[in-house]
Design an enzyme around this catalytic site. Structure first.
Site, PDB file in Angstrom:
ATOM      1  N   GLU A 173       0.648  -1.129   0.003  1.00  0.00           N
ATOM      2  CA  GLU A 173      -0.026  -0.059  -0.101  1.00  0.00           C
ATOM      3  C   GLU A 173       0.952   1.187   0.210  1.00  0.00           C
ATOM      4  O   GLU A 173       0.563   2.333   0.857  1.00  0.00           O
ATOM      5  CB  GLU A 173      -0.780   0.079   1.228  1.00  0.00           C
ATOM      6  N   GLU A 292      -5.502  -8.211  -0.200  1.00  0.00           N
ATOM      7  CA  GLU A 292      -6.002  -7.880   0.717  1.00  0.00           C
ATOM      8  C   GLU A 292      -7.614  -7.576   0.311  1.00  0.00           C
ATOM      9  O   GLU A 292      -8.152  -7.044  -0.207  1.00  0.00           O
ATOM     10  CB  GLU A 292      -5.788  -6.509   1.453  1.00  0.00           C
TER      11      GLU A 292
END
Length: 514
Positions: A173, A292
């Site tokens: 991320e 995710e």
């Protein structure tokens, strides 16, 4: 009663499900590791400190791949802290979750746990506070047989054979300002490219995933993928994407429609990756790593709350308690993943134990299944094979979805949401599995499925997950309140199957080859 019809032909496939599609995620976050998969002294712990009651549930859940060690945690993690004699490992402050990390569980313990759980490891490298040098050293430590400084250090630590980790994440991320050493797309693309080159020079057999957007509503979505892939396209195999579904607005119908935005997100990332290929006149097609995904919104915490709590070891944070309603939205996400099996080759349910997880534990006590456990277990068990195209005729409704992640609150319109969401998977042995979600909260759906081109089929297992109270949960004291039951109304006549789905229900029908 609503009616829906579905046409399936065994010759018209979307793609084959990759074994890595059924992955999960273990991060050094809250009680996922300490008190989750690892608890020395627990009544069920083995000689390595692994909770055997948790291992049994993991095997029942059926993940095939586990991503580790993060997550946000990895962007400040020195992997060297987690190897060697546990008594000599440094204790560190973890800035991702404002916790104290004892480092008593690290890379080698994780590899041993993966072997005990019969899953493949997926390792992430720190491209936040560190870079390509630390990443290539970790590959050498894990995968090189011996005769070099890092591989011989692994052997000195007691692991003579290489861990042979084949799948690696290039950071986590990195588009998010919440990330340690958050980077621009150009800065991340450059460091990811160089890390990928060196990691592959150490072990040419590995596969690599570059960080895509951590959410469809990120302000940089699209531009991020384009820039990152301009740097990394020739060096990686996957681009990642992340999504957490929510019901902040307490609008159940919209919540159950939210999985359809996963479909849009996947289609958009595929288009972005293929656009980079087109600019290169390249026939290479990047696959997607949806590493995710889950339902998560009640236990999100801001930085100020974390600071007030001090620096505990393995605090009980992000322990989302999942409802029947959550399981339905979750099941919709499972269907979305299956229906993109041609390009989504890796997916990781975040996370595995205690932290936004299908499995919950009590420290020193028992373990139980949350509601979301069952759709994942069904997908992993019955979802292996060729995902078929489905022509669906179903009544629809209009919806809107609120998502606050990013720089500002956003509302996404979701028009023409079919009440029936379905995936069909043909097994290599001739069987057929149907995953059916009735998103109507009040009415049953009578579904007629025509399955053409199959040999004679017969009804095998037929399962239904539902509860009259959509807010019902499984708890330590009532672990079996929500669990699958036989789906009663199923009839098969030749190539025509009829089933009646109760309102707000997740259903699985497995047809076997006679």
């Amino acid at each position: 009663m609503r009616k829906a019809s579905v046409l399936i032909d065994c010759d018209f496939a979307i793609g084959h499900t990759d074994p890595r599609l059924f992955g999960a995620f273990v991060e050094h976050l809250g009680r996922c590791v300490y008190g989750g998969i690892y608890e020395p002294g627990h009544p069920t712990a083995d000689e390595k400190g692994f909770r055997k009651d948790v291992l049994a549930l993991v095997k029942e859940l059926g993940p095939t791949l586990i991503r580790y060690p993060g997550g946000n945690f990895v962007s400040g993690y020195n992997w060297e802290d987690g190897v060697g004699p546990p008594t000599t490992r440094p204790v560190r402050l973890d800035l991702a979750w404002f916790s104290t990390e004892p480092n008593s569980f690290g890379t080698n313990e994780f590899m041993d746990w993966c072997r005990a759980a019969a899953v493949e490891p997926m390792m992430a490298v720190n491209l936040g506070t560190r870079g390509g040098d630390a990443a290539r050293n970790l590959v050498e430590y894990c995968n090189h047989p011996g005769g070099t400084a890092w591989s011989d250090l692994r052997r000195a630590h007691g692991w003579d054979k290489p861990h042979d980790v084949k799948l690696w994440c290039l950071g986590n991320e990195m588009d998010g300002p919440w990330q340690m050493e958050h980077k621009s797309a150009a800065a991340y693309g450059a460091v990811a490219r160089e890390a990928a080159k060196m990691m592959r020079w150490v072990d040419p057999t590995i596969a690599l995933a570059a960080c895509g957007s951590s959410g469809r509503n990120m302000p940089t979505f699209g531009q991020w993928e384009d820039t990152v892939l301009e740097h990394t396209f020739d060096h990686v195999d996957y681009i990642s994407l992340h999504t957490y579904l929510n019901n902040y607005k307490q609008d159940t119908a919209s919540f159950l429609a939210s999985a359809d935005l996963m479909d849009s997100f996947i289609d958009e990332v595929v288009a972005l990756a293929d656009a980079v290929a087109a600019k290169r006149r390249s026939g290479k097609r990047l696959m997607l790593s949806f590493d995710e995904w889950n339902v998560w919104y009640r236990t999100r915490r801001n930085r100020a709350d974390r600071v007030k709590e001090g620096w505990p070891v393995a605090p009980p944070i992000l322990e989302e308690i999942y409802t029947m309603e959550d399981a339905l939205a979750f099941g919709g996400a499972c269907i979305s993943l299956l229906n993109h099996a041609d390009r989504v080759k890796v997916a990781c349910l975040a996370q595995l134990v205690n932290v936004i997880a299908p499995i919950m534990t009590e420290t020193g006590g028992g373990a139980w299944r949350q509601t979301i456990f069952f759709p994942f277990a069904h997908m992993s068990r019955f979802g292996r094979g060729r995902v078929l195209r489905t022509q669906v005729e179903s009544e629809t409704y209009d919806s809107s979805y609120y998502d606050p992640r990013g720089t500002q609150d956003q509302v996404f319109a979701i028009p023409n949401v079919p009440y029936l969401k379905i995936a069909a998977v043909a097994q290599d042995g001739g069987g057929l599995s149907l995953f059916l979600l009735n998103r109507d909260l009040k009415q049953e759906i009578e579904v007629s499925v025509t399955a053409r081109g199959f040999a004679l089929l017969s009804v095998g297992e037929r399962l239904e997950l539902r509860h009259d109270d959509l807010k019902a949960t499984n708890t330590r004291n009532a672990p079996g309140r929500i669990k699958p039951a036989p789906l009663q109304s199923v009839a098969l006549d030749g190539e025509r199957l009829q089933a009646t789905l109760k309102p707000a229900s997740w259903n699985v029908i497995h047809l076997t080859a006679s």
